[in-house]
Design an enzyme around this catalytic site. Structure first.
Site, PDB file in Angstrom:
ATOM      1  N   GLU A   1      66.820 -12.198 -43.832  1.00  0.00           N
ATOM      2  CA  GLU A   1      65.840 -11.241 -43.624  1.00  0.00           C
ATOM      3  C   GLU A   1      66.181  -9.856 -43.947  1.00  0.00           C
ATOM      4  OE1 GLU A   1      65.411 -10.965 -39.215  1.00  0.00           O
ATOM      5  OE2 GLU A   1      64.738 -13.021 -39.035  1.00  0.00           O
TER       6      GLU A   1
ATOM      7  N   GLU B   1      64.502 -20.108 -38.789  1.00  0.00           N
ATOM      8  CA  GLU B   1      64.457 -19.953 -37.241  1.00  0.00           C
ATOM      9  C   GLU B   1      63.376 -19.602 -36.645  1.00  0.00           C
ATOM     10  OE1 GLU B   1      66.032 -15.434 -36.726  1.00  0.00           O
ATOM     11  OE2 GLU B   1      67.696 -16.031 -38.231  1.00  0.00           O
TER      12      GLU B   1
END
Ligand code: IFM
Length: 481
Positions: free
Chosen positions: A198, A381
């Site tokens: 991320e 995720e």
């Protein structure tokens, strides 16, 4: 009251209002594992990250990282939480791996801690740090679990932050050296290499609004951090290719559809800009070698000759982190004039205030597939936050089971629509340190008592084990590495 949301921070409505008007997701009925079929090769896994679980921050030669410093400065973390001990995974690692194995999970995504391996952020190696990950990877192989090693999940050595961190272009080269050294050491034992986790969240929250370490604020530092993370990723991919690592090389991005909070022109413009940053500024340079038009001016002063060529690298697999759609409103106080706003679409929320929109995972997967040349994708995720004390022991987590199964149904729809999705990893293996929210929210399939450090599987752990078992016998997923 202003509710302290982590990523979707500026949701304008207080939680109580949300709860009164729309249901908090604790009671949706879960789908039976038998109705979710993904075929024999699909990889079910769990994810974690080093700082969130390891603890032992002063042990065996580990150096300070930006989260060590940030968490110990007052006012940054809910209830003064920190990762000093976290789950104490550093000492309990074999038992934790046994828990993963106990659910029949064959894939584990974890990250290595840069400050543990190179405490000063330079070339000085900490052999005891490498020894820990040697033991971890050996333990995984002993249980026939495939390692998915993420090189950088937000824990930069403080020594590099002292030189500007991700606002300093030089950090990109340091990441590539780090990636090269780590891949050289573990090269034959890691089947899947993931460079970053991320980049957008690290840039926006760490260098844009200051909610995450290192706590910097501003438009210039935000864009600089994002560009240098992209560059570091590109240089790292090249370093791993140069090392001829036998495993697959990829990265992890949070990719989520962006919607304007209202139909107003201001919110629509804000949402387009935010989408260009959140999704576009990571995926487009990686897959197409350019930044989205809406942000080209922001990145132009940062782009040296060859930067975009260096960022534009072939990857073998893309990890997509998906939690919900992002609802964006115009916000003059934000460095880019756009930020999280109210969601008028969702009907359910997690305790964190994040909307539950499982169909959004289909939307983003299809978008990536259609826009970026059909890369192989895995959901790296996806998960559901709860509080320990929300319901008795905290083990009765039907809301989490419903969340996961609902999302899996839409992942399946994406596969049926032709998207190349090869796996799904739950966030998270166990309850852990949740960044600026400290120990307030928990995503684990396994409960951790943060006083006694005792681990107890929740209902979702057994549900996930059943789901995996229902695919077993047909699976060829164990790695040869
Ligand atoms: O805990 C984080 C993780 O580190 C990155 N993705 C989102 C998770 C939940 O907030």
């Amino acid at each position: 009251m202003h509710h302290p949301f982590t990523r979707r921070q500026a949701l304008a409505l207080p939680l109580q209002t949300l709860a009164a008007s729309k249901a908090l997701a604790t009671t949706a009925s879960p789908v039976s594992p038998n109705t979710l079929h993904f075929g024999p090769h699909f990889k079910f896994g769990v994810s974690s990250s080093a700082y969130q679980i390891e603890g032992a921050v002063h042990e065996d030669g580990r150096g300070p990282g930006i989260w060590d410093i940030f968490t110990h400065q007052p006012g940054h973390i809910s209830k003064h939480g920190n990762g000093d001990i976290a789950c104490d995974h550093y000492h309990k690692m074999p038992a934790d791996i046994a828990l993963i194995a106990g659910a029949g999970i064959k894939n584990y995504r974890f990250s290595v801690s840069w400050p543990r391996l190179f405490p000063d952020g330079n070339a000085t190696v900490n052999p005891r740090g490498f020894a820990f990950y040697d033991r971890l990877i050996d333990e995984l192989h002993a249980h026939n679990i495939t390692p998915w090693l993420c090189l950088y999940h937000w824990d930069l050595p403080q020594a590099l932050q002292d030189k500007g961190g991700w606002t300093n272009r030089d950090t990109s080269a340091r990441l590539a050296e780090f990636s090269s050294a780590v891949s050289h050491h573990f090269r034959d034992r890691v089947a899947n290499w993931l460079i970053l986790n991320e980049a957008t969240v690290q840039a926006i929250f760490g260098y844009g609004n200051g909610m995450h370490a290192p706590g910097q604020r501003g438009r210039v530092s935000w864009f600089a951090a994002l560009h240098h993370l992209n560059l570091g990723q590109g240089l790292s991919i090249q370093a791993l290719r140069a090392n001829n690592v036998p495993g697959r090389i990829g990265t992890v991005a949070c990719c989520e559809p962006v919607r304007p909070s209202t139909n107003s022109e201001a919110d629509t413009t804000a949402a387009l800009k935010f989408d260009a940053i959140w999704n576009g500024s990571v995926l487009k340079p990686l897959f197409h070698g350019s930044y989205p038009e809406l942000v080209q001016e922001d990145f132009a002063p940062l782009c040296y000759t060859n930067d975009l060529t260096n960022i534009h690298q072939k990857i073998d697999i893309l990890g997509v982190n998906y939690y919900s759609r992002l609802h964006i409103q115009a916000d003059a106080t934000n460095p880019i004039g756009a930020y999280f706003g109210p969601d008028h679409e969702a009907s359910r929320y997690t305790v964190m205030g994040w909307p539950i929109e499982p169909d959004g995972v289909f939307e983003i997967l299809k978008h990536i597939h259609d826009t970026y040349g059909q890369p192989e994708i895995f959901i790296s995720e996806n998960g559901f936050a709860s509080t320990d004390n929300s319901k008795g022991s905290g083990l009765d987590d039907e809301g989490r089971i419903a969340y996961i199964s609902d999302h899996l149904m839409f992942v399946k729809q994406a596969i049926d629509a032709g998207v190349n999705v090869s796996g799904y990893f739950v966030w998270s293996m166990m309850d852990s340190f949740e960044w600026n929210d400290g120990m307030k929210w928990h995503f684990g399939l396994v409960k951790v008592d943060f006083i006694t450090l005792v681990r107890t599987p929740k209902h979702s752990y057994y549900w996930y084990a059943d789901l995996i078992r229902s695919h077993a016998g047909k699976s060829l997923e164990a790695s040869t590495l």
